[in-house]
Design a protein around this motif. Structure first.
Motif, PDB file in Angstrom:
ATOM      1  N   CYS A   1       0.852  -1.193   0.000  1.00 20.13           N
ATOM      2  CA  CYS A   1       0.000   0.000   0.000  1.00 20.13           C
ATOM      3  C   CYS A   1       0.886   1.241   0.000  1.00 20.13           C
ATOM      4  N   TYR A   2       0.607   2.137  -0.920  1.00 24.69           N
ATOM      5  CA  TYR A   2       1.305   3.427  -0.959  1.00 24.69           C
ATOM      6  C   TYR A   2       0.284   4.470  -0.533  1.00 24.69           C
ATOM      7  N   LEU A   3       0.483   5.060   0.652  1.00 27.02           N
ATOM      8  CA  LEU A   3      -0.532   5.902   1.286  1.00 27.02           C
ATOM      9  C   LEU A   3      -0.058   7.351   1.363  1.00 27.02           C
ATOM     10  N   ASP A   4      -0.905   8.267   0.923  1.00 24.03           N
ATOM     11  CA  ASP A   4      -0.590   9.696   0.946  1.00 24.03           C
ATOM     12  C   ASP A   4      -1.722  10.423   1.671  1.00 24.03           C
TER      13      ASP A   4
ATOM     14  N   GLU B   1       3.932  10.733   3.169  1.00 23.80           N
ATOM     15  CA  GLU B   1       3.713   9.481   2.450  1.00 23.80           C
ATOM     16  C   GLU B   1       4.163   8.294   3.306  1.00 23.80           C
TER      17      GLU B   1
ATOM     18  N   SER C   1      -5.290   8.856   0.516  1.00 25.32           N
ATOM     19  CA  SER C   1      -5.401   8.229  -0.803  1.00 25.32           C
ATOM     20  C   SER C   1      -4.405   7.089  -0.838  1.00 25.32           C
ATOM     21  N   ILE C   2      -4.882   5.902  -1.247  1.00 24.17           N
ATOM     22  CA  ILE C   2      -4.031   4.706  -1.159  1.00 24.17           C
ATOM     23  C   ILE C   2      -3.965   4.014  -2.514  1.00 24.17           C
TER      24      ILE C   2
ATOM     25  N   CYS D   1      -1.547   5.430  -6.293  1.00 24.63           N
ATOM     26  CA  CYS D   1      -1.877   6.401  -5.249  1.00 24.63           C
ATOM     27  C   CYS D   1      -2.267   7.737  -5.876  1.00 24.63           C
TER      28      CYS D   1
END
Length: 610
Positions: free
Chosen positions: A227-230, A274, A315-316, A339
């Motif tokens: 998961c790349y989370l911002d 991030e 936002s993922i 993302c």
């Protein structure tokens, strides 16, 4: 004669001719069987050489004793059976046992060492030195369990002691306390792979673990997810309340996210706001469920700072890792692009990357463009073009007017139009660098390409430059370096950028106008809320968006919009520029409406600025 005639040994120190000599006398009195004295016997010899040897041996022994007592390391000597013969004061202190009480004891009774992590006993180095008849060093991560319960990290070496014949008669061990060194080493090692603020693993360590997961996926057919989370509204908190509030928010979000993942998973701070989450051995359905739980917990969270309450959001981008995944770079790239797609689709959502995902592929293309833009700035692959803006009212036909346009030459020398790379530059915060390159290049070449002509050159500026507090200082510097009148320069920003940053835009325009520069509002009319904002923006020119001009002959609505813009601009004293003037019919119509300038392929095509 009696058998009981004991011998008395006497040593004498005498000085003969200023030289010290030693003699040894064996004296004995002789008695008969009735105990009557018979005679006295005395035999003497010179023992000066023997005394000198004894003195030398004593001095050497004393020196060795003093050395061992004074040395900073701990020293233990044993016999050939690992029984203690000697401890120096440092060894006594570290072990917690005096030399007299330790003498004769087996070494293992007072010298207990274990591995600091596994707690397994470590083989005693003296035993190994005696068994293998060689010098040995202690294993790393060894701690000494002192008698007072203290644990001391140590490093040491042991060696056998041999006599003249080479026979092993004992062993000696030297060791020292490395607790502080080992603590510092652990601290440096931790810092190298962790984020100082949140305590999470950093990008470098996270990528190492993703690489490891990828190897397991290929070798053992495991399935993982990333998961790349911002965070969605982090900048509002940071800008409104300051960096201390931003840091506190990141720490609270960290604690929040850690509660939602397993111990076998990895949460990392990748930079700024991030985060990355590696979900080990996690099937796609489960990964999506976890990603949505992470999103929901951030969405429901409320951050409070000095009585202000902020809602955040996340936002993922979610990507699977399996045996078909290509590389670490590919996985990170896909997750980052996913993302960004989640943000583009309205934020506060999870976007799952698919192999044939066109939107994601477009984002990846932008990432590749970002790298090429950086190279282009570094290697001067950009070049400037200019397109004429013609005055079509008699009052202003003496001034040439041009718009400066940007082009890029790729590695093969082909010309690339801005819309191929501008979206990537905007996303990856490179536009302000491009703006500065354009200004530097134009100003540096001004004497050659413009000279003494009284031409006005219009330069496009991005929202990044409008929001850059240092940009005005950069312009002052450029005008001081080059003999260019500010009145010859016009800056353009789009209507969308101006409305999104209304206060900043107003201040920016006024600052430039005070310098003497002119200002144009580009793509005007697209929003149709423009008239309300126009009163707040003291611009010199309005560039009417080409989508209205192109169809002005065929479309009565477009004609009406352009007519309205022209009349209001005239009342406000703002000159108008029509874009996309492609033929004589369009030119004739806009001239009849009273538009001041025309630009387009019907007026002149873009040409290299040279």
């Amino acid at each position: 004669m009696s058998a009981d005639n004991p011998v008395a040994i006497i040593e004498n120190r005498v000085i003969v001719a200023d030289v010290v000599r030693w003699t040894q006398w064996h004296n004995r009195m002789l008695f008969d069987e009735q105990g009557c004295f018979i005679e006295f016997q005395s035999v003497g010899r010179d023992i000066t050489a023997l005394k000198q040897i004894e003195e030398k041996l004593f001095q050497e022994k004393e020196l060795a004793q003093v050395t061992l007592q004074s040395i900073g390391d701990a020293v233990i000597t044993t016999d050939a059976f690992s029984r203690i013969q000697y401890l120096n004061p440092v060894a006594e202190s570290l072990i917690g046992c005096s030399e007299p009480s330790a003498q004769g004891l087996p070494l293992l009774e007072i010298f207990r060492i274990v591995h600091e992590i596994t707690r397994e006993p470590v083989q005693n180095p003296i035993e190994l030195a005696l068994q293998e008849n060689r010098i040995v060093g202690l294993a790393n991560h060894t701690v000494l369990l002192a008698r007072n319960g203290q644990e001391i990290a140590i490093e040491d070496s042991a060696a056998p002691i041999r006599n003249r014949e080479g026979k092993v008669i004992g062993a000696v061990m030297v060791f020292h306390d490395v607790t502080q060194n080992r603590k510092l080493s652990r601290q440096l090692s931790w810092q190298a792979c962790h984020d100082a603020l949140t305590g999470l693993v950093n990008r470098q360590e996270f990528e190492r673990r993703v690489e490891q997961a990828l190897c397991l996926a290929k070798s053992d057919y495991q399935v993982h997810a990333l998961c790349y989370l911002d965070l969605d509204r982090f900048k509002i908190v940071n800008d409104t309340c300051g960096h201390l509030a931003g840091d506190e928010l990141l720490c609270q979000i960290t604690a929040l996210l850690q509660e939602k993942i397993r111990k076998t998973d990895t949460l990392a701070r990748l930079g700024g706001d991030e985060f990355g989450v590696l979900l080990n051995q996690c099937m796609p359905e489960q990964a999506l469920r976890v990603a949505n739980e992470l999103r929901e917990c951030v969405q429901e969270f409320r951050f409070v700072w000095e009585k202000q309450v902020f809602s955040i959001g996340a936002s993922i981008g979610l990507v699977g890792i399996d045996r078909y995944s290509e590389s670490l770079a590919e996985i990170i790239s896909i997750a980052d692009a996913a993302c960004y797609t989640a943000k583009n689709r309205g934020r506060n959502r999870v976007y799952v990357a698919e192999a044939d995902d066109q939107e994601r592929l477009q984002q990846r293309g932008q990432m590749q463009w970002a790298s090429r833009i950086s190279q282009a700035l570094e290697n001067d692959w950009f070049c400037l073009y200019a397109q004429k803006i013609a005055a079509i009212t008699p009052a202003d036909q003496n001034n040439d007017h041009y718009e400066v346009l940007l082009r890029l030459r790729d590695e093969q020398g082909n010309l690339v139009l801005p819309m191929a790379f501008i979206p990537a530059a905007e996303r990856y915060n490179l536009m302000h660098l491009i703006d500065r390159w354009v200004i530097r290049t134009l100003f540096r070449n001004w004497p050659r390409v413009v000279g003494d002509k009284q031409s006005i050159y219009a330069i496009n500026l991005s929202g990044s430059s409008i929001n850059d507090d240092q940009f005005i200082n950069f312009l002052y510097e450029q005008f001081s370096l080059h003999p260019i009148l500010p009145q010859r320069i016009c800056f353009e920003i789009t209507e969308t950028v101006a409305i999104a940053n209304l206060i900043k835009a107003k201040q920016f325009i006024e600052s430039l106008q005070q310098m003497g520069c002119r200002f144009a509002l580009d793509d005007f009319g697209v929003g149709m809320s423009s008239f309300a904002y126009l009163k707040s923006l003291p611009v010199d020119y309005l560039k009417i968006d080409g989508s209205f001009i192109r169809n002005i002959i065929e479309n009565s609505v477009d004609d009406a919009i352009v007519t309205a813009i022209t009349r209001i601009s005239s009342v406000m004293g703002i000159q108008t520029i029509a874009e996309f003037v492609e033929n004589d019919a369009i030119l004739e119509r806009i001239t009849s409406l009273g538009i001041d300038y025309a630009q387009g392929y019907g007026i002149g095509i873009p040409c290299p600025l040279s």
